[in-house]
Design a protein around this motif. Sequence first.
Motif, PDB file in Angstrom:
ATOM      1  N   GLY A  73      45.250  42.246 -29.487  1.00  0.00           N
ATOM      2  CA  GLY A  73      44.375  43.003 -30.403  1.00  0.00           C
ATOM      3  C   GLY A  73      43.459  43.951 -29.645  1.00  0.00           C
ATOM      4  N   ALA A  74      42.955  43.511 -28.490  1.00  0.00           N
ATOM      5  CA  ALA A  74      42.062  44.351 -27.674  1.00  0.00           C
ATOM      6  C   ALA A  74      42.815  45.558 -27.126  1.00  0.00           C
ATOM      7  N   ILE A  75      44.076  45.372 -26.765  1.00  0.00           N
ATOM      8  CA  ILE A  75      44.900  46.484 -26.249  1.00  0.00           C
ATOM      9  C   ILE A  75      45.130  47.512 -27.359  1.00  0.00           C
ATOM     10  N   LYS A  76      45.486  47.026 -28.544  1.00  0.00           N
ATOM     11  CA  LYS A  76      45.739  47.931 -29.685  1.00  0.00           C
ATOM     12  C   LYS A  76      44.469  48.694 -30.061  1.00  0.00           C
ATOM     13  N   ALA A  77      43.328  47.996 -30.060  1.00  0.00           N
ATOM     14  CA  ALA A  77      42.052  48.633 -30.434  1.00  0.00           C
ATOM     15  C   ALA A  77      41.679  49.721 -29.429  1.00  0.00           C
ATOM     16  N   ALA A  78      41.882  49.452 -28.132  1.00  0.00           N
ATOM     17  CA  ALA A  78      41.549  50.440 -27.101  1.00  0.00           C
ATOM     18  C   ALA A  78      42.456  51.665 -27.223  1.00  0.00           C
ATOM     19  N   ALA A  79      43.740  51.431 -27.496  1.00  0.00           N
ATOM     20  CA  ALA A  79      44.696  52.539 -27.632  1.00  0.00           C
ATOM     21  C   ALA A  79      44.317  53.423 -28.820  1.00  0.00           C
ATOM     22  N   GLN A  80      43.900  52.772 -29.901  1.00  0.00           N
ATOM     23  CA  GLN A  80      43.500  53.522 -31.107  1.00  0.00           C
ATOM     24  C   GLN A  80      42.234  54.335 -30.848  1.00  0.00           C
ATOM     25  N   LYS A 129      45.003  56.630 -25.501  1.00  0.00           N
ATOM     26  CA  LYS A 129      45.721  56.298 -24.257  1.00  0.00           C
ATOM     27  C   LYS A 129      46.256  54.872 -24.379  1.00  0.00           C
ATOM     28  N   PRO A 130      47.242  54.502 -23.545  1.00  0.00           N
ATOM     29  CA  PRO A 130      47.669  53.098 -23.552  1.00  0.00           C
ATOM     30  C   PRO A 130      46.501  52.184 -23.181  1.00  0.00           C
ATOM     31  N   GLY A 131      46.419  51.025 -23.818  1.00  0.00           N
ATOM     32  CA  GLY A 131      45.367  50.063 -23.481  1.00  0.00           C
ATOM     33  C   GLY A 131      45.552  49.593 -22.045  1.00  0.00           C
ATOM     34  N   GLY A 135      36.072  51.017 -19.093  1.00  0.00           N
ATOM     35  CA  GLY A 135      36.852  51.176 -20.317  1.00  0.00           C
ATOM     36  C   GLY A 135      38.165  50.416 -20.354  1.00  0.00           C
ATOM     37  N   ALA A 136      38.345  49.429 -19.453  1.00  0.00           N
ATOM     38  CA  ALA A 136      39.554  48.597 -19.510  1.00  0.00           C
ATOM     39  C   ALA A 136      39.554  47.795 -20.810  1.00  0.00           C
ATOM     40  N   ALA A 137      40.733  47.641 -21.405  1.00  0.00           N
ATOM     41  CA  ALA A 137      40.857  46.847 -22.638  1.00  0.00           C
ATOM     42  C   ALA A 137      40.864  45.360 -22.311  1.00  0.00           C
ATOM     43  N   CYS A 138      41.591  45.004 -21.249  1.00  0.00           N
ATOM     44  CA  CYS A 138      41.755  43.613 -20.833  1.00  0.00           C
ATOM     45  C   CYS A 138      41.788  43.568 -19.307  1.00  0.00           C
TER      46      CYS A 138
END
Length: 321
Positions: free
Chosen positions: A89-96, A100-102, A134-137
């Motif tokens: 979910g954190a990767i998808k939220a960052a990409a949105q 950019k890719p999470g 700004g890293a997602a994970c």
Amino acid sequence: MRVSATAASEQQEVTIRRRPPHGVEAQNCGPVDFKVPLGEMADENKPRNILEEIVWYKAVEIDRWRQRVPLAMLMASAKASPAPRDFIGAIKAAAQRTGKPGLIAEVKKASPSKGVIQPNFDPVKIAQAYERGGAACLSVLTDAKFFQGGFENLTAIRQAGVQCPLLCKEFIVEAYQVFKARASGADAILLIAAVLPNSDMNYLIKAARSVGLQCLIEVHTVGELERMLQLDSLEGCMLGINNRDLQTFKVDLANTKGIMESPAGQEVLKRGLVMAGESGIFTPEDVAYVQAAGCGAILVGESIVKQGDPEVAVKTLLELH
């Protein structure tokens, strides 16, 4: 010695042998070490590449851990841990949020191919800088022998208040490691297709789910991806393409493009599964290349951890300035 049909088919599925085919040569026997004579089989009993060497050593490591902390105690600790965070979910939220890719930023001191990458290694400071950047994970190396990592780094990063979900970057071959990851503060684990036949993969995914962990399943080839798409369930799982050739250790970003253009790669997109590009991502152009191929996430270690300021390195890579 006869090999069962199941064991034979599982061996065909994987490229990494789980243990030396002719057993361990040295056996403790009283005050002396008794060596089983292997003769012509000695060469077969040597690891064929670094991943095989790492996996074979895990058996020794897990035995030691088990003697210190029995499985039942570890499971209880895993189940009592604070609720896990939503890694995918954190990767998808960052990409949105960024377009950019999470980014899964790797906390990594050393590697077998490069040696020490970051001599001034402070896992907590690096993790905090990645998060500010700004890293997602985050991905945290827990292998001690080959990567100079440790499960204690996961715990330290979580206890320091870092909010990014954490991936335990461990070479998992047994459920014991899954529970150890959760007990140490991980939110997700890495499972490697080259090491694990589908029967083991299904079992370890279930073990992960039982304690709320998500899984990043890593493939290197189209064949491995096809096999992973046949797993019982990919709920709570994402996929990753490692661009490093397991035999030569050469890195080629075109591996991601080739796999994503295959029918299996197209099925990943149709099924809405998150795919990460891994290894060989050093510049914003590399990020754009794997994103165009269909990756919604990237896992990056060496190119950002070796920088003097990891926060700036993340912002530069993702062009977030």
